[in-house]
Design an enzyme around this catalytic site. Structure first.
Site, PDB file in Angstrom:
ATOM      1  N   GLU A 234     -48.866  86.456  10.042  1.00 26.00           N
ATOM      2  CA  GLU A 234     -49.072  87.626   9.193  1.00 26.00           C
ATOM      3  C   GLU A 234     -48.972  88.882  10.043  1.00 26.00           C
ATOM      4  OE1 GLU A 234     -52.367  89.647   6.134  1.00 26.00           O
ATOM      5  OE2 GLU A 234     -52.881  87.858   7.293  1.00 26.00           O
TER       6      GLU A 234
ATOM      7  N   ASN B 248     -48.149  92.574   4.022  1.00 23.88           N
ATOM      8  CA  ASN B 248     -48.938  93.102   2.910  1.00 23.88           C
ATOM      9  C   ASN B 248     -48.238  94.304   2.286  1.00 23.88           C
ATOM     10  OD1 ASN B 248     -51.824  91.749   2.961  1.00 23.88           O
ATOM     11  ND2 ASN B 248     -51.195  92.039   5.088  1.00 23.88           N
TER      12      ASN B 248
ATOM     13  N   GLU C 195     -47.445  89.724   0.409  1.00 25.37           N
ATOM     14  CA  GLU C 195     -48.830  89.524  -0.016  1.00 25.37           C
ATOM     15  C   GLU C 195     -49.285  90.715  -0.860  1.00 25.37           C
ATOM     16  OE1 GLU C 195     -51.376  88.811   3.280  1.00 25.37           O
ATOM     17  OE2 GLU C 195     -50.358  86.978   3.920  1.00 25.37           O
TER      18      GLU C 195
ATOM     19  N   GLU D 228     -58.459  82.276   4.972  1.00 25.10           N
ATOM     20  CA  GLU D 228     -58.505  83.309   6.001  1.00 25.10           C
ATOM     21  C   GLU D 228     -59.856  83.280   6.715  1.00 25.10           C
ATOM     22  OE1 GLU D 228     -55.993  87.055   4.542  1.00 25.10           O
ATOM     23  OE2 GLU D 228     -57.609  86.595   3.162  1.00 25.10           O
TER      24      GLU D 228
END
Length: 692
Positions: A456, A511, A543, A630
């Site tokens: 990520e 994101n 995301e 997470e």
């Protein structure tokens, strides 16, 4: 031989002629000035008024100055030429003013000269219409002087009226014409020789000089009175308009309260006054909570009526040395000068809040509301009066953040925090262009074997003076200021480029901010970045949080479907917080659910967190959507999730977010840790059972 006579000059009449000319032409020049400031039929109307007023004054003063010359003989005037000269005077003024108001170079001088020709012609006909028992002999030099005076002074007069250097020039135009009439009178006197001829018979229809003089004065007074009345009426109308404009400039048209301009003037005055009186000045900002909801629910007309009623109530509780104004919308401002600050300011705020606490009856609807009030004291809180209102607003916002209807005093810490926030918001505008942003990557693993399956991308800001700024601090500022658009595009392009170059294994998750979802070309921008960097769409994962979609769910889901059609994966981030609506999961086939770390960190000790985690995992299994947890920080958490069937995870246990340069080392360490765990599968199974 006939006797030569010398006129007896009545200087009182000369003075009267000059006075009438001065007053009448002054009014006419005011009309001329109005004509120059207007257009169309209004301009023609003012030109006509100026011509009638000025022409009548010049005509009357001309004949009165002629009457001031007493030949001491039988005399009288022919009325027809006298009437003709009135028309000539008005017409010459009309043509002169019309030409003089034009915009070519010598327009005033040409217009004034035409007026001068009319005045000279009027004098010639007027003298010719004057009959007495004698003959007149004229001097050529005198006639030349009269021509120069008539043409030159008329041109000068219109020039000053049309090209004023100062505001006194229009008065000077009238003075020039009055001076011209008087000097032409004396020029006539020295230019003429009258020889008495007593035997000459006088026509019986001639009007005696005294009767003509009385008639001329009466007529011109009527004309000048009418012109002056029109000037006074116009002046009064313009004064009232100016006062109305002034009132609109300094007063709010809806509530009748003073506006921000008037407030600023009162603030400046009272700030200096408070020093002299040894008092302190409090500034208050007053905001009606939820006013937008009232407009939406009951309509804007109801909102307007509520504001009017609120202003009326507050006005009723305003005391001596207190001032109330409306800024805009549902926000009001107030001042209080007192020697008992800040206690008096607190009581003043409570008075206002109490006045607004009773329900409002609007369109037969009872509406209850609360009011947020913040206040700051000058010079206690700030020696700069320009900062006073800003401090009060900071206090009001701080109170609103705590609860509705709060009354909050300003504290210096609020100003420090606000200034720091404004500085950060300013600096973040240039963070992307200045190369201050950096991406860190956190690896994601498959929980069953610890294999790395992706990463990520997480944005970091290295401020040139403050160092590393937390994303929790700068991301909201970037979203509020709109800088997140450039920052988000930079992050997406950088992450895709790093992944396309083979420096990151598996998928790369990025994101998206709610602000980015407001872009109509979001899907096209992402597609262009994929083409630019060469990254396969199947390696990109976008995301989004459910709150991102809720502002415009239909539009948001449409964008997600366009991304999914490209082959891009879409994950729901932070599931378990916010809305967590099953309807959203049903409306769109997400490729992954990310279980929020706030639950993961509390397992397995918190029974409620464990129950929520099991529910989310069961939901994912039922919908056949993989779940990534997470915030995994311990082996116990890892094995609990593994035992409950969680597919993937990320957290400090496997790898911390690191810059691109440290990714190879981080991958090696994460792989080694996973292999060490895999050497004893029985131990893994026992720990999973124990954790469960």
């Amino acid at each position: 031989m006939p006797d030569q006579i010398i006129f007896a000059i009545h200087h009182i009449l000369v003075l009267l002629a000059g006075s009438i000319c001065l007053f009448g032409t002054w009014v006419g020049m005011r009309h001329f000035a109005r004509a120059r400031a207007t257009q169309g039929s209004t301009r023609l109307g003012w030109l006509f008024m100026a011509s009638v007023g000025t022409g009548a004054a010049l005509w009357a003063s001309t004949y009165i100055s002629i009457l001031a010359l007493d030949p001491q003989l039988n005399s009288g005037f022919d009325l027809v030429p006298v009437a003709v000269t009135l028309a000539i005077s008005i017409l010459s003024c009309l043509v002169g003013f019309e030409i003089g108001s034009r915009h070519f170079t010598l327009a005033p001088e040409v217009g004034g000269s035409i007026m001068g020709v009319g005045i000279l012609l009027m004098h010639y006909i007027g003298v010719d219409a004057w009959h007495f028992s004698g003959t007149t002999q004229w001097s050529g030099y005198g006639i030349g002087l009269i021509l120069v005076l008539g043409l030159g002074l008329s041109a000068l007069s219109v020039n000053r009226a049309n090209r004023p250097v100062t505001r006194w020039c229009r008065h000077g135009a009238a003075i020039v014409l009055a001076f011209m009439i008087c000097t032409m009178h004396y020029a006539l006197t020295v230019s003429s020789n009258v020889v008495a001829e007593p035997s000459m018979a006088m026509a019986p229809e001639l009007v005696p000089a005294k009767m003509l003089g009385a008639g001329v004065v009466l007529a011109v007074l009527l004309v000048m009175g009418s012109g002056f009345s029109s000037y006074v009426i116009d002046l009064r109308t313009r004064t009232e308009s100016a006062e109305r404009i002034h009132q609109l400039s300094f007063n709010d048209s809806m509530t009748g309260l003073p506006n921000r301009i008037a407030f600023n003037e009162r603030l400046a005055f009272w700030a200096s006054e408070s020093h002299e009186r040894g008092h302190r000045l409090a500034a208050l900002t007053i905001n009606i909570d939820g006013f937008k909801d009232i407009n939406d629910l009951y309509g804007h007309s109801a909102g307007d009526l509520l504001l009017i009623e609120a202003a009326t109530r507050m006005r009723q509780v305003i005391g001596t040395d207190e001032f109330l104004a409306r800024q805009s919308g549902d926000e009001f401002l107030a001042l209080q000068m007192s020697g008992g600050q800040p206690a008096d300011a607190q009581r003043f705020a409570e008075r206002i809040a109490a006045a607004l606490a009773a329900p409002f009856l609007i369109h037969d609807q009872r509406i209850a509301l609360t009011t947020a009030i913040g206040y700051s004291i000058f010079p206690t809180d700030t020696p700069e009066r320009d900062h006073l209102l800003g401090n009060a607003k900071l206090a009001m916002d701080a109170g609103k953040a705590k609860q509705r209807g709060a009354i909050c005093a300003y504290h210096r810490e609020m100003g420090d925090a606000a200034r720091a926030r404004r500085a950060l918001m300013r600096d973040i505008q240039t963070a992307t262009a200045n190369g201050e942003l950096e991406l860190h990557y956190q690896l994601q693993t498959t929980l069953s074997d610890g294999a790395i399956c992706g990463s990520e991308a997480l944005m970091r800001w290295n401020h040139p003076k403050l160092g590393r700024i937390s994303p929790a601090d700068f991301i909201p500022l970037a979203e509020e200021s709109g800088a997140i658009l450039d920052m988000g595009e930079w992050a997406l392009r950088t992450a895709c480029r790093d992944a396309a170059e083979g420096r990151l294994p598996g998928t790369i998750a990025v994101n998206l901010s709610p602000v980015q979802f407001g872009r109509a070309d979001l899907a096209e921008t992402i597609h262009a970045i994929l083409l630019e960097t060469g990254l396969s769409p199947r390696r990109l994962e976008i995301e989004v949080t459910e709150s991102t979609l809720m502002s415009d769910q239909v539009r948001g889901l449409h964008i997600l479907r366009k991304l999914k059609a490209m082959g891009i994966s879409v994950a729901m981030d932070d599931f378990g917080t916010g809305y967590s609506s099953l309807g959203t999961l049903h409306a769109f086939p997400f490729d992954k659910i990310k279980l929020d770390q706030s639950f993961v960190r509390r397992i397995p000790d918190d029974a409620t967190a464990c129950a929520i985690v099991r529910t989310v995992l069961a939901l994912g299994h039922s919908l056949k959507i993989p779940v990534l947890a997470e915030g995994i920080e311990t082996s116990v958490q890892w094995h609990f999730l593994l035992g409950e069937g969680c597919d993937k995870g990320q957290g400090y246990l496997f790898a911390r977010p690191v810059p691109m340069a440290q990714i190879p080392e981080t991958i090696t360490m994460a792989t080694a840790m996973a292999q060490a765990e895999a050497r004893n599968p029985a131990d893994i199974e026992m720990r999973s059972i124990a954790a469960a």
